[in-house]
Design a protein around this motif. Structure first.
Motif, PDB file in Angstrom:
ATOM      1  N   UNK A 141      95.435  27.302  57.162  1.00  0.00           N
ATOM      2  CA  UNK A 141      96.233  26.204  57.455  1.00  0.00           C
ATOM      3  C   UNK A 141      96.368  26.185  58.678  1.00  0.00           C
ATOM      4  N   UNK A 142      96.257  27.180  59.756  1.00  0.00           N
ATOM      5  CA  UNK A 142      96.201  27.033  61.098  1.00  0.00           C
ATOM      6  C   UNK A 142      94.908  27.886  61.739  1.00  0.00           C
ATOM      7  N   UNK A 143      94.649  27.524  62.925  1.00  0.00           N
ATOM      8  CA  UNK A 143      93.420  28.172  63.356  1.00  0.00           C
ATOM      9  C   UNK A 143      93.444  28.456  64.825  1.00  0.00           C
ATOM     10  N   UNK A 144      93.248  29.617  65.211  1.00  0.00           N
ATOM     11  CA  UNK A 144      93.436  29.719  66.654  1.00  0.00           C
ATOM     12  C   UNK A 144      92.152  29.224  67.493  1.00  0.00           C
ATOM     13  N   UNK A 175      95.763  27.839  71.224  1.00  0.00           N
ATOM     14  CA  UNK A 175      96.714  26.986  70.635  1.00  0.00           C
ATOM     15  C   UNK A 175      96.154  26.746  69.188  1.00  0.00           C
ATOM     16  N   UNK A 176      96.909  26.276  68.387  1.00  0.00           N
ATOM     17  CA  UNK A 176      96.593  25.887  67.202  1.00  0.00           C
ATOM     18  C   UNK A 176      95.568  24.792  67.035  1.00  0.00           C
ATOM     19  N   UNK A 177      94.374  24.926  66.391  1.00  0.00           N
ATOM     20  CA  UNK A 177      93.424  23.962  66.245  1.00  0.00           C
ATOM     21  C   UNK A 177      93.318  23.082  65.248  1.00  0.00           C
ATOM     22  N   UNK A 178      94.592  23.532  64.103  1.00  0.00           N
ATOM     23  CA  UNK A 178      94.650  22.993  62.838  1.00  0.00           C
ATOM     24  C   UNK A 178      93.929  23.837  61.859  1.00  0.00           C
TER      25      UNK A 178
END
Length: 360
Positions: A44-47, A53-56
């Motif tokens: 759900x989140x990707x570094x 930061x969160x890339x989505x």
């Protein structure tokens, strides 16, 4: 992150190996083995490694969704008098692109050793697992799955240091009254600097019926000739662990503690526990949880929880599905998957994998 040898060098090496295979087989028993594991990963989140930061969210194909993809050769030769010669050559592969993975980045970057065994124990020399890593594998709450287990925590902390040890010599005792010990020394190989890349590890296991208790330590310095491996394998850190498992009928329960103290960085303490249950001979479910806290600053902490199911289509082929939840606080960046999501962002991330694995 990974470098590949020139095609000509690989071709020559393969030709030499095949040319000598018949003579080797005539003298010893040689086995070709391997695992091919491919999965689909969702987070759900990707570094973002460039921004931190969160890339989505992501949906991607990964190698080693449950266990590492690899192939290897292992062999034995009976020398008589209860003595045997042993060897192993093992390579990690990335089924998503055909490259190397889950190793130190070299052709036989998982294992490349030769040794002797007898009633007095086993001696091995070459690239091999440390007693520390083997102890963690034996007591991991989800059997060291590459997703949602202690493996992403380990690799995210110190790379493959202590897993694939170059220049290593080890001795493992026979099992006596349930006890078995192991010790390993890895030489740095730098003239005039004995401490550079110097690594050592030891473990003590006690088995009694369906129960196992395992304790181990690791200490290693940076540098040495192994520092040139494509994937870092000489991060300076000390490790300590104690864990255990107990099996009752179709239920297996595991718990443990691990400490990763990295020079000039964090002092992570990991508490874990979990269980696996065989619903049928073909269907197994498991679940585990890992709480990590930085001893230098307890505001840096995370909790990782995961569950999975494996359905065996045959003795060699299985399907799997896994789900994980991780919550990071402070500077902690625990990820859900060794491949594809090794590091996580602050806050909550949900991850899942589904895939197929074949053994040969």
């Amino acid at each position: 992150m990974t470098s590949f040898p020139p095609l000509r060098r690989v071709a020559v090496a393969a030709a030499v190996l095949l040319a000598n295979m018949s003579s080797v087989h005539a003298q010893s028993a040689v086995t070709l083995y391997g695992v091919v594991d491919a999965g689909i990963l969702y987070t759900s989140k990707t570094l973002s490694l460039s921004t931190g930061q969160n890339a989505g969210h992501q949906v991607s194909m990964i190698t080693g969704g449950h266990t590492p993809s690899l192939f290897g050769l292992k062999g034995t030769e009976d020398l008589g008098g209860g003595i045997k010669a042993l060897f192993a050559l093992e390579s990690g592969i990335d089924v998503s692109n055909g490259g190397f993975a889950d190793s130190n980045g070299n052709l036989f970057g998982r294992q490349a050793w030769v040794g002797l065994s007898s009633d007095y124990g086993v001696v091995k020399a070459g690239v091999q697992y440390s007693p520390f890593a083997l102890s963690l594998i034996a007591t991991d709450a989800r059997d060291a799955s590459y997703f949602g287990s202690g493996v992403p925590i380990y690799v995210g902390s110190v790379g493959v240091t202590g897993i694939f040890n170059a220049n290593a010599i080890s001795y493992t005792t026979p099992t006596i009254a349930g006890f078995q010990g192991s010790a390993m020394l890895a030489l740095g190989g730098i003239a005039g600097n004995f401490q550079a890349g110097h690594q050592y590890s030891a473990s003590l296991n006690y088995s009694f019926g369906p129960a196992l208790i395992s304790a181990a330590m690791y200490s290693g310095n940076a540098g040495g000739t192994a520092s040139t491996t494509p994937v870092p394998s000489t991060v300076q850190f000390t490790g300590r662990t104690i864990g255990g498992s107990y099996r009752y009928d179709r239920l297996t329960v595991k718990a443990g503690f691990v400490n990763y103290k990295v020079a000039g960085s964090f002092d992570n303490r990991v508490y874990e526990g979990g269980a696996a249950y065989a619903l049928t001979p073909a269907l197994t479910i498991d679940a585990g949880a890992w709480y990590t806290s930085d001893g230098n600053d307890t505001s840096n902490h995370s909790i990782l929880a995961a569950t999975g199911v494996v359905y065996s289509l045959s003795k060699a082929t299985s399907l799997y599905g896994q789900f994980a939840y991780v919550n990071n606080h402070g500077k902690m960046n625990t990820g859900v998957s060794t491949n594809g999501a090794l590091y996580g962002v602050s806050g909550t991330t949900i991850g899942a994998t589904a895939g197929i694995r074949h053994l040969f």
